[in-house]
Design a protein around this motif. Structure first.
Motif, PDB file in Angstrom:
ATOM      1  N   SER A 166       1.194  -1.132   0.293  1.00 29.22           N
ATOM      2  CA  SER A 166      -0.058  -0.389  -0.159  1.00 29.22           C
ATOM      3  C   SER A 166       0.706   1.418  -0.247  1.00 29.22           C
ATOM      4  CB  SER A 166      -0.864   0.503   1.167  1.00 29.22           C
ATOM      5  OG  SER A 166      -0.168   0.040   2.647  1.00 29.22           O
ATOM      6  N   GLY A 167       0.555   2.592  -1.173  1.00 30.13           N
ATOM      7  CA  GLY A 167       1.131   3.713  -0.536  1.00 30.13           C
ATOM      8  C   GLY A 167       2.236   3.090  -1.134  1.00 30.13           C
ATOM      9  N   ASN A 168       3.488   3.967  -0.423  1.00 27.09           N
ATOM     10  CA  ASN A 168       4.943   3.376  -0.725  1.00 27.09           C
ATOM     11  C   ASN A 168       5.392   1.740  -0.565  1.00 27.09           C
ATOM     12  OD1 ASN A 168       5.108   5.541  -3.051  1.00 27.09           O
ATOM     13  ND2 ASN A 168       5.209   6.907  -1.102  1.00 27.09           N
ATOM     14  N   THR A 169       4.794   1.298   0.503  1.00 28.69           N
ATOM     15  CA  THR A 169       5.043  -0.105   0.864  1.00 28.69           C
ATOM     16  C   THR A 169       5.159  -1.201  -0.087  1.00 28.69           C
ATOM     17  OG1 THR A 169       4.838   0.934   3.253  1.00 28.69           O
ATOM     18  CG2 THR A 169       5.362  -1.081   2.616  1.00 28.69           C
ATOM     19  N   PHE A 170       5.796  -1.971  -0.407  1.00 29.10           N
ATOM     20  CA  PHE A 170       5.935  -3.321  -1.391  1.00 29.10           C
ATOM     21  C   PHE A 170       7.312  -4.467   0.025  1.00 29.10           C
ATOM     22  CE2 PHE A 170       6.813   1.086  -3.598  1.00 29.10           C
ATOM     23  CZ  PHE A 170       5.592   0.489  -4.469  1.00 29.10           C
ATOM     24  N   MET A 171       6.151  -5.459  -1.226  1.00 29.28           N
ATOM     25  CA  MET A 171       6.751  -6.857  -0.727  1.00 29.28           C
ATOM     26  C   MET A 171       7.520  -7.887  -0.641  1.00 29.28           C
ATOM     27  SD  MET A 171       5.634 -10.286  -0.530  1.00 29.28           S
ATOM     28  CE  MET A 171       4.474 -11.014  -1.004  1.00 29.28           C
ATOM     29  N   ALA A 172       8.496  -8.562  -0.161  1.00 23.56           N
ATOM     30  CA  ALA A 172       9.585  -9.432  -1.110  1.00 23.56           C
ATOM     31  C   ALA A 172       9.308 -10.782  -0.575  1.00 23.56           C
ATOM     32  CB  ALA A 172      10.503  -9.153  -1.270  1.00 23.56           C
ATOM     33  N   PRO A 173       8.613 -12.066  -0.653  1.00 18.53           N
ATOM     34  CA  PRO A 173       8.231 -12.873  -0.454  1.00 18.53           C
ATOM     35  C   PRO A 173       9.630 -14.070   0.588  1.00 18.53           C
ATOM     36  CG  PRO A 173       8.496 -13.594  -2.684  1.00 18.53           C
ATOM     37  CD  PRO A 173       8.572 -12.000  -2.309  1.00 18.53           C
ATOM     38  N   ASN A 174      10.302 -13.090   0.563  1.00 16.22           N
ATOM     39  CA  ASN A 174      11.725 -13.939   1.174  1.00 16.22           C
ATOM     40  C   ASN A 174      12.974 -12.550   0.704  1.00 16.22           C
ATOM     41  OD1 ASN A 174      12.938 -14.645  -1.696  1.00 16.22           O
ATOM     42  ND2 ASN A 174      11.439 -16.566  -1.142  1.00 16.22           N
ATOM     43  N   LEU A 175      14.257 -13.386   1.279  1.00 13.77           N
ATOM     44  CA  LEU A 175      15.485 -12.308   1.535  1.00 13.77           C
ATOM     45  C   LEU A 175      15.850 -12.465  -0.367  1.00 13.77           C
ATOM     46  CD1 LEU A 175      17.322 -10.786   2.191  1.00 13.77           C
ATOM     47  CD2 LEU A 175      18.922 -12.529   2.689  1.00 13.77           C
TER      48      LEU A 175
END
Length: 598
Positions: A166-175
């Motif tokens: 959301s917004g300017n936050t992003f996700m990665a499932p792992n390193l």
């Protein structure tokens, strides 16, 4: 870089571990190339937590020591108490005494905008993740969220292959996925199109006009569609999107770097004044990697090691065959002409086949040199002129030879690449060189496959290019009329002296005359240089085969030697009709099938 990424992997990580490491990066001091970074690592069970900066980066094979740009490191526990820090080596911070949670903070200096490092200034925040963020190896299976605190006063936006939370936050499932996800934060232009329900988008950061961006995007589309034809389909991008991150600005560094669902493209060239045509080659090369290297993946690069140099003997295929297709795709897409493409083959051809290095290393062994040459740095002189051929170029000319050889039997390299894709890339089963050999035997027959690998991969023999080129109406001709010296000479504008600026090539006239790097030639046979004169023009004043007296200085001492000029070992490569030869109908048919744009 291949990421172990499946739905099961994500669900296992989220349900079994259930923790998320969070990062925040801000750029208030961008004018001084600094970013402020914070990260929280909750629910820790180990007494000592080792925070690291990577020593290398996906797509690179050499060490880069990103820790050198980190300072102001602090660590506190969940209550804000300062924690004890120990430095066991230059790239690691060990933290103890925590209460199950650690928050770290540090400052990053970053000022190189390319495919490996990061660059922060008031034009953009160009982030390669290994060069930017610390990590904990023991927590590599954890989900990661990162908040990019963008400069709204600069109209910054975020482009990345990371999925949005959301917004300017992003996700990665792992390193692994996080480290493989470069991010461009700037006032870029975003354009996209869909192919087979997959989105291809271009985040273009440049100083040009909208018409240039539109024209360039059309070239990108043609390149993407033409490459799809080689493999018959696009890869399954993990989140349905592939992103080109293009920075064509004066403060960038020329580079290109492939990633699983995106690529970095950087250049100081704008899209105006010929830059568009020159930049599109990097697009072609890097997107081809979406298949070849990212998914058709060498076993020798699995798993990718962020703490040591990564070595592979398969780079002649992974990088070299990709290089062969780079301009071939542009020709097939109509972005360069057949004449431009064919004549452009001469550069790599001459570089590879006039090099003495083949007596020392075959293509596999040349690939092993990557940790020493892949943007690696050293201060001691090396003898690369005589001992190294780039696996990009070597593999490229071998890909050319294999393609034209297969076509003489009614086969082609496209279908061999499709086979590698179906057996290895699509299933994400890493390959060995032996696997590539077996696939060629299966596709073209054991005799053909064994001959190619035994002569040109396991050994360093040269294919019969004259015959291969003739089959498609192309002439390979040695430039015997041009004299050969065998080393690069810089002729001064001040005193009209010629300084040898490269190691003479083994067996060349300069090498046989015991000339060396750094020697300053005053004249040959008493004939001085003219200020700024080209060496090729100067050498034409003398006859090949004559014994010439060379007057030079070495370490301030005056010396003489004799030198005999020989014919140039270089070749020209031209379409038959351009040198007033008439190709046969069968030659033209073969060429049309090869280049697919006539």
């Amino acid at each position: 870089m291949k990421i172990p990424f499946t739905l099961f992997t994500i669900l296992f990580a989220l349900t079994t571990f259930g923790q998320t490491n969070t990062y925040k990066i801000s750029f208030e001091n961008a004018v001084h190339h600094e970013a402020a970074i914070e990260a929280i690592f909750p629910k820790l069970t180990m007494d000592t937590v080792s925070f690291r900066m990577s020593r290398t980066s996906p797509g690179r094979y050499a060490l880069h020591e990103f820790a050198k740009n980190v300072y102001g490191f602090k660590a506190v526990d969940g209550k804000g108490n300062l924690l004890k820090i120990h430095r066991p080596n230059p790239y690691e911070w060990e933290v103890t005494g925590h209460d199950g949670s650690i928050k770290i903070s540090y400052i990053l200096f970053a000022n190189r905008g390319g495919g490996t490092y990061s660059q922060i200034d008031e034009t953009h925040a160009h982030l390669n993740i290994p060069a930017t963020f610390m990590y904990v190896s023991a927590l590599s299976d954890r989900k990661i969220e990162v908040e990019f605190d963008v400069r709204k006063d600069l109209n910054w936006k975020v482009a990345t292959q990371l999925p949005l939370v959301s917004g300017n936050t992003f996700m990665a499932p792992n390193l692994y996925y996080f480290m493989d996800s470069p991010t461009e934060i700037s006032d870029f232009t975003l354009k996209s199109f869909e192919v087979d329900s997959k989105k291809i988008q271009l985040a273009l950061h440049h100083n040009g006009i909208e018409e240039e961006a539109y024209e360039y995007f059309e070239k990108v589309k043609k390149t993407v569609l033409e490459q799809k034809e080689v493999y018959g389909e696009l890869p399954e991008f993990d989140y349905g999107t592939y992103t080109f991150l293009a920075c064509y600005i004066p403060n960038a560094s020329g580079d290109g770097m492939e990633h699983r669902n995106s690529t970095i493209l950087t250049s100081t060239r704008s899209l105006a004044d010929g830059g568009m045509k020159r930049n599109i080659g990097t697009v072609s090369h890097e997107f081809f990697h979406a298949w070849n290297v990212e998914r058709i993946r060498p076993q020798s690069l699995e798993p990718f090691d962020f703490e040591a140099a990564d070595m592979s003997g398969a780079l002649w295929f992974a990088e070299g065959f990709t290089s062969y297709y780079t301009n071939l795709i542009l020709c097939r897409a109509g972005l360069i002409s057949p004449k431009e493409y064919v004549e452009g083959l001469a550069g790599n051809f001459n570089y590879v086949w006039t090099s003495p290095a083949r007596q020392f290393f075959n293509p596999i062994e040349m690939s092993y040199q990557a940790p020493f040459v892949d943007a690696a740095t050293s201060v001691d002189p090396v003898n690369r002129e005589n001992t190294f051929i780039s696996y990009y170029s070597y593999g490229s000319v071998l890909g050319l030879a294999l393609d034209l050889s297969l076509r003489q039997s009614g086969l082609n390299l496209d279908d061999y690449m499709k086979l590698a894709w179906q057996r290895h890339g699509k299933k994400e089963i890493p390959y060995t060189i032996e696997n590539l050999h077996t696939l060629l035997n299966e596709y073209a027959g054991k005799t053909f496959g064994d001959n190619f690998f035994n002569k040109y991969i396991y050994q360093s023999e040269m294919p019969n290019y004259a015959t291969l080129f003739e089959s498609v109406g192309v002439v390979l001709k040695q430039k015997k009329e041009e004299p050969y010296f065998g080393a690069y000479i810089s002729i001064s504008e001040d005193d009209a002296k010629g300084t040898i600026k490269s190691n003479p090539k083994i067996g060349s006239p300069s090498y046989n005359s015991a000339l060396s790097y750094g020697d300053v030639i005053t004249n040959i046979n008493g004939v001085p240089f003219s200020k700024g004169q080209r060496l090729a023009d100067y050498l034409k004043l003398f006859n090949q085969g004559d014994s010439l007296l060379v007057n030079f200085s070495r370490f301030g001492n005056t010396k003489t030697t004799t030198l005999v000029l020989t014919p140039s070992p270089s070749y020209s490569i031209k379409l038959m009709e351009d040198i007033e030869q008439k190709p046969t109908g069968n030659m033209l048919k073969n060429r049309k099938e090869w280049l697919k744009n006539e």
